[in-house]
Design a protein around this motif. Structure first.
Motif, PDB file in Angstrom:
ATOM      1  N   ASN A  80       0.847  -1.207   0.000  1.00  0.00           N
ATOM      2  CA  ASN A  80       0.000   0.000   0.000  1.00  0.00           C
ATOM      3  C   ASN A  80       0.875   1.247   0.000  1.00  0.00           C
ATOM      4  N   ARG A  81       1.899   1.254   0.846  1.00  0.00           N
ATOM      5  CA  ARG A  81       2.771   2.426   0.935  1.00  0.00           C
ATOM      6  C   ARG A  81       3.594   2.596  -0.340  1.00  0.00           C
ATOM      7  N   LEU A  82       4.032   1.485  -0.924  1.00  0.00           N
ATOM      8  CA  LEU A  82       4.818   1.593  -2.164  1.00  0.00           C
ATOM      9  C   LEU A  82       3.956   2.160  -3.292  1.00  0.00           C
ATOM     10  N   ALA A  83       2.736   1.649  -3.423  1.00  0.00           N
ATOM     11  CA  ALA A  83       1.854   2.133  -4.494  1.00  0.00           C
ATOM     12  C   ALA A  83       1.490   3.595  -4.271  1.00  0.00           C
ATOM     13  N   THR A  84       1.285   3.970  -3.017  1.00  0.00           N
ATOM     14  CA  THR A  84       0.946   5.362  -2.710  1.00  0.00           C
ATOM     15  C   THR A  84       2.159   6.269  -2.904  1.00  0.00           C
ATOM     16  N   GLY A  85       3.297   5.820  -2.418  1.00  0.00           N
ATOM     17  CA  GLY A  85       4.512   6.628  -2.520  1.00  0.00           C
ATOM     18  C   GLY A  85       4.940   6.855  -3.963  1.00  0.00           C
ATOM     19  N   LEU A  86       4.659   5.890  -4.819  1.00  0.00           N
ATOM     20  CA  LEU A  86       5.045   6.009  -6.224  1.00  0.00           C
ATOM     21  C   LEU A  86       3.897   6.525  -7.086  1.00  0.00           C
TER      22      LEU A  86
END
Lengths: 133, 133, 133, 133, 133, 133
Positions: F115-121
């Motif tokens: 979730n954080r990777l998709a949001t961060g990118l």
């Protein structure tokens, strides 16, 4: 056991002591809660946080009790026990009844429920809710 | 493009249509926003959600405008765009001024800031903030 | 009282014991904190979590202390007491001063405040912040 | 379409214009991003937010690039797209390489994973991580 | 417009191409979704993330569909649109009916509501819910 | 020490007592956990919350154990200790094995990481994941 010690009055630096004195004068009470006593370990952080809080929570277009209730609601959503307990106490001191607290909790719970439904279903925003410009 | 389609009135099941009719009657308007039109794909979920919302947002110990502002504040903390836009619109319709919105935002921001400070420092709760029992 | 027991060395399965041994060797210390002792109840989960953490926290393009401080910041935002306390301890062991911790907290608090303002106001992203492709 | 309009320079009140001028002078650029142009609708909120941000992000015990990376990490955890995009841009302008961004993301992701494991298992804090006082 | 470009097959480094090939083989499809094509800009991050996901989502003590539904539920709570859409699609592909999705959403909403009530009221954990050791 | 007292049976109002009696009858047990005993201070909130929970958690398209596991997963993501402990206990009572709990935790952790990777990118949603209408 906080990350930084809870400072006694005698342990405050002059800069921190000046802020603590202003909190006492503004709130018209001798009681200083742990939040400020822990922040006092970093006088710049203490000074800036208090200056902002004093300005934000001052009487304005919103009733002080409404501000406290908004503070409680956000603290619940953010999951901060200290903040829930301190601002619930403050809201009661400003006149919040237990019936009002019950309704506040009901709104916070309901909002969290519908927030998840709207997010989970990715409901598109209605044109009626968008600003014209 | 929501996960479930935004249903037109003609696409509603009888059970969903009855809920939508009650929303129209309660709010005294013909306008039905997308949230309900999407939930209508699951009539049981629609029915229960509306029954709860109707009860929670009804006049009570708290002013209806205060309830809407609490809803907006929680929706910001939970990061739900749909909910922020729909309830900000509702709060304005109930009389929220832009100055009041500005103060609401200031409290939400400030609370989030101090929430993080209290959590990051693990400030112990003062005895004064704890219930006696 | 954790959901799973905190395992002593003598209670470890061979697969868990091998991971614990690697943690000791990698960190050059005999001390094993509770997080690993609890995860050890599920050796596959323990093994995968440690393998990832070891890789992510290894020296690379970012300084190990910066990595620890990022870990603390995220743990505050996620509201995990265990993680705040363990990674604050680790960051201090890697050289973080109290003045640096104060600034870290100030940034975490400030970011949380402006995050809520930007979200609450639904500020549109500037073209200058968007990638060309 | 933000909740408040994105103000042009010609639409600023004198109080807001003074803040915008200070942002330009401090950052040594004519570019003013939308966040400030939207906040400018409430000059008191604009003024206070900029004063705090200016102080928090100034050079200090932490490197300015480290501060920007902490800002990005928290913005990801809080789920604020505007903040992720603006502060990632700022971090790159201050020298963050793509390899450093990759490691930042890895730490943010890993921390979020272990935060949930520690919370889900309710791991007790080790004595070694608690302050003495 | 993601922070890193969405890479075409022809733009992949050999290390990234090997991971993408394994995703295709494991999932028995030629389709590679954007999440992996963006992560491919950092082959180490791509490799580690895929290795973990492959292990975590493999058949085990939990049904693969249950795992996908847990993934959707957490993604809603974390507010990640990309994750909600991709895992809802995956769950449907694994057999989730719309009635099941409706119940999943109802549980996620209800849990978020009672989570806030329990947190707001600081309900003490019953002895019956605590492990013996 | 909760914000409202944990009421004994003898302290219940008639309206609250009726709800508590229904919980006992529905669950076929005399044990009433603290959550309900605290909510009982506001009979309307108690009544509505129980009515919703009873409906949401009833057997339906999803297995009752799957519902409990979704509840646990969301409670972890929302950071509610009370809810994690009470629903983990309930899930075990409905048959969840420790191996299943381990996989649940692994999915919750993994989802939070990606979730954080998709949001961060800011990964763009694939057309394949969007509904047609």
């Amino acid at each position: 056991m906080s990350v930084w010690p809870v400072l006694e009055d005698s342990e405050l630096s002059p800069r921190a002591a000046a802020v603590i004195a202003d909190i006492r004068a503004t709130r018209n009470t001798d009681f200083i809660n742990n939040f400020w006593r822990v922040l006092a370990n970093d006088p710049a952080l203490l000074e800036r946080t208090w200056a902002s809080l004093k300005e934000v929570m001052a009487p304005g277009a919103l009733d002080p009790l409404v501000k406290e209730m908004l503070y409680v609601a956000v603290s619940i959503a953010n999951g901060c026990e200290y903040c829930i307990r301190s601002h619930t106490t403050a809201a009661r001191a400003k006149g919040m009844s237990e019936a009002q607290l019950g309704e506040l909790l009901a709104v916070v719970g309901m909002a969290s429920e519908t927030n998840r439904l709207a997010t989970g279903l990715q409901v598109p925003v209605d044109d009626a809710f968008l600003p014209k410009k």
